[in-house]
Design a protein around this motif. Structure first.
Motif, PDB file in Angstrom:
ATOM      1  N   LEU A   1      -6.932  -5.544  -7.801  1.00 14.18           N
ATOM      2  CA  LEU A   1      -6.882  -4.085  -7.771  1.00 14.18           C
ATOM      3  C   LEU A   1      -6.002  -3.580  -8.908  1.00 14.18           C
ATOM      4  N   PRO A   2      -6.366  -2.479  -9.543  1.00 13.18           N
ATOM      5  CA  PRO A   2      -5.521  -1.944 -10.612  1.00 13.18           C
ATOM      6  C   PRO A   2      -4.335  -1.171 -10.052  1.00 13.18           C
ATOM      7  N   MET A   3      -3.180  -1.332 -10.699  1.00 12.55           N
ATOM      8  CA  MET A   3      -2.009  -0.530 -10.360  1.00 12.55           C
ATOM      9  C   MET A   3      -1.674   0.329 -11.573  1.00 12.55           C
ATOM     10  N   SER A   4      -1.748   1.645 -11.396  1.00  5.93           N
ATOM     11  CA  SER A   4      -1.460   2.542 -12.511  1.00  5.93           C
ATOM     12  C   SER A   4       0.042   2.719 -12.683  1.00  5.93           C
ATOM     13  N   ARG A   5       0.463   3.025 -13.897  1.00  2.00           N
ATOM     14  CA  ARG A   5       1.902   3.167 -14.155  1.00  2.00           C
ATOM     15  C   ARG A   5       2.499   4.347 -13.398  1.00  2.00           C
ATOM     16  N   THR A   6       1.655   5.283 -12.959  1.00  3.65           N
ATOM     17  CA  THR A   6       2.128   6.418 -12.159  1.00  3.65           C
ATOM     18  C   THR A   6       2.826   5.945 -10.886  1.00  3.65           C
ATOM     19  N   TYR A   7       2.345   4.824 -10.320  1.00  2.00           N
ATOM     20  CA  TYR A   7       2.869   4.345  -9.040  1.00  2.00           C
ATOM     21  C   TYR A   7       3.811   3.151  -9.203  1.00  2.00           C
ATOM     22  N   ARG A   8       4.153   2.812 -10.433  1.00  2.00           N
ATOM     23  CA  ARG A   8       5.018   1.653 -10.656  1.00  2.00           C
ATOM     24  C   ARG A   8       6.385   1.839 -10.002  1.00  2.00           C
ATOM     25  N   ASP A   9       6.983   3.018 -10.155  1.00  2.08           N
ATOM     26  CA  ASP A   9       8.299   3.266  -9.560  1.00  2.08           C
ATOM     27  C   ASP A   9       8.256   3.122  -8.047  1.00  2.08           C
ATOM     28  N   THR A  10       7.158   3.585  -7.445  1.00  2.00           N
ATOM     29  CA  THR A  10       7.009   3.490  -5.994  1.00  2.00           C
ATOM     30  C   THR A  10       6.953   2.037  -5.558  1.00  2.00           C
ATOM     31  N   VAL A  11       6.197   1.236  -6.282  1.00  2.00           N
ATOM     32  CA  VAL A  11       6.088  -0.190  -5.951  1.00  2.00           C
ATOM     33  C   VAL A  11       7.446  -0.864  -6.114  1.00  2.00           C
ATOM     34  N   GLU A  12       8.161  -0.565  -7.182  1.00  2.00           N
ATOM     35  CA  GLU A  12       9.461  -1.175  -7.404  1.00  2.00           C
ATOM     36  C   GLU A  12      10.453  -0.775  -6.313  1.00  2.00           C
ATOM     37  N   ALA A  13      10.352   0.455  -5.836  1.00  2.00           N
ATOM     38  CA  ALA A  13      11.251   0.915  -4.772  1.00  2.00           C
ATOM     39  C   ALA A  13      10.994   0.139  -3.485  1.00  2.00           C
ATOM     40  N   VAL A  14       9.720  -0.103  -3.167  1.00  2.00           N
ATOM     41  CA  VAL A  14       9.380  -0.847  -1.947  1.00  2.00           C
ATOM     42  C   VAL A  14       9.824  -2.300  -2.068  1.00  2.00           C
ATOM     43  N   LEU A  15       9.652  -2.885  -3.249  1.00  2.00           N
ATOM     44  CA  LEU A  15      10.042  -4.277  -3.469  1.00  2.00           C
ATOM     45  C   LEU A  15      11.556  -4.424  -3.602  1.00  2.00           C
ATOM     46  N   GLY A  16      12.236  -3.330  -3.995  1.00  2.00           N
ATOM     47  CA  GLY A  16      13.679  -3.379  -4.170  1.00  2.00           C
ATOM     48  C   GLY A  16      14.118  -4.075  -5.433  1.00  2.00           C
ATOM     49  N   GLN A  17      13.206  -4.175  -6.416  1.00  2.00           N
ATOM     50  CA  GLN A  17      13.521  -4.843  -7.671  1.00  2.00           C
ATOM     51  C   GLN A  17      12.506  -4.471  -8.732  1.00  2.00           C
ATOM     52  N   PRO A  18      12.877  -4.569  -9.998  1.00  2.00           N
ATOM     53  CA  PRO A  18      11.954  -4.172 -11.072  1.00  2.00           C
ATOM     54  C   PRO A  18      10.835  -5.184 -11.272  1.00  2.00           C
ATOM     55  N   LEU A  19       9.729  -4.705 -11.813  1.00  2.00           N
ATOM     56  CA  LEU A  19       8.605  -5.581 -12.139  1.00  2.00           C
ATOM     57  C   LEU A  19       8.748  -6.134 -13.554  1.00  2.00           C
TER      58      LEU A  19
END
Length: 265
Positions: free
Chosen positions: A247-265
């Motif tokens: 699945l594609p992950m757009s950069r618009t949602y990158r911050d959201t994903v990093e917040a859930v993971l608790g660490q940078p990608l």
């Protein structure tokens, strides 16, 4: 030790009244305790921690809606001195990961309680001598989420998938990903696909935000279903699930994903 000019405020949170009374009665015998606040559940405990700013909090680990560990997590590192109280020793590691001062196993003796209080008072005296205090930094959005999680049906554990003559209860924990499909969403779980009549944003608002994350305007994924994140250009990624779906992950949602993971990608 705390002096009489600095009485200790203690909060006791337990959904069982006899357990609350047991600790409250022991605290009432202690002349250094100036105030005892009682809370019947995790949400109540959060509210009263903010209002009363207790020095010590006694938290039952297992409470409906929001448990004791969840209370500590919600405080975001600003928890008062905390003693977890439970009938199960399997939560001890989780308790000490949250900087618990002690861990009382029910049923506990008066002697065990006194040992715990000596440790707590020593720690409190040290904090006061250095002028340090606990505090609450719970934001309104987090409080809304906590209240939603404590309300039956506020955060979905099940999705009712209706067909002509039947309704199937699908556990949200089994969902791998959800994607927009017009006025429906397509729910993918355990190799099956289900149509549910609702918009993606509406469904996202009812899924647990600690487990599900939006990665694109058209898709939401269950974090536990993610196997790999493969970097593409311009800060975008491909999200590869354990089932093999890409699945594609757009950069618009990158911050959201990093917040859930608790660490940078």
């Amino acid at each position: 030790m705390a002096t009489r000019t600095e009485p200790i405020c203690a909060l006791v949170a337990d959904d069982e009244a006899p357990a609350r009374r047991r600790i409250a009665d022991l605290l009432a015998r202690d002349r250094s305790i100036g105030k005892v606040v009682l809370a019947e559940n995790g949400v109540d405990a959060l509210t009263k921690i903010r209002e009363a700013a207790p020095d010590i909090v006694f938290l039952d680990v297992q409470m409906p809606g929001l448990d004791g560990l969840g209370v500590a997590d919600a405080m975001g590192g600003k928890m008062p001195l905390t003693v977890f109280v439970t009938a199960y020793d399997r939560f001890a590691i989780h308790a000490f990961e949250r900087d618990a001062v002690d861990y009382l196993l029910k049923p506990f003796s008066d002697r065990r309680y006194e040992q715990m209080m000596c440790r707590v008072k020593e720690r409190l005296a040290d904090l006061r001598s250095r002028g340090e205090e606990g505090g609450s930094t719970i934001g309104p959005e987090l409080l809304k989420l906590i209240e939603k999680r404590s309300t039956p049906g506020g955060i979905w554990e099940w999705i009712a998938i209706k067909s002509r003559d039947t309704t199937r209860l699908l556990m949200t924990d089994d969902i791998d990903w959800v994607e927009a499909a017009g006025v429906y969403v397509s729910i993918h779980a355990k190799g099956e696909e289900f149509l549910y009549r609702a918009g993606l944003t509406a469904v996202a608002s009812r899924l647990d935000p600690f487990r599900f994350v939006r990665i694109h305007r058209t898709s939401i994924v269950n974090v536990k279903s993610i196997a790999l994140l493969e970097r593409r250009s311009h800060g975008e990624f491909d999200v590869i699930l354990h089932c093999g779906k890409r699945l594609p992950m757009s950069r618009t949602y990158r911050d959201t994903v990093e917040a859930v993971l608790g660490q940078p990608l």
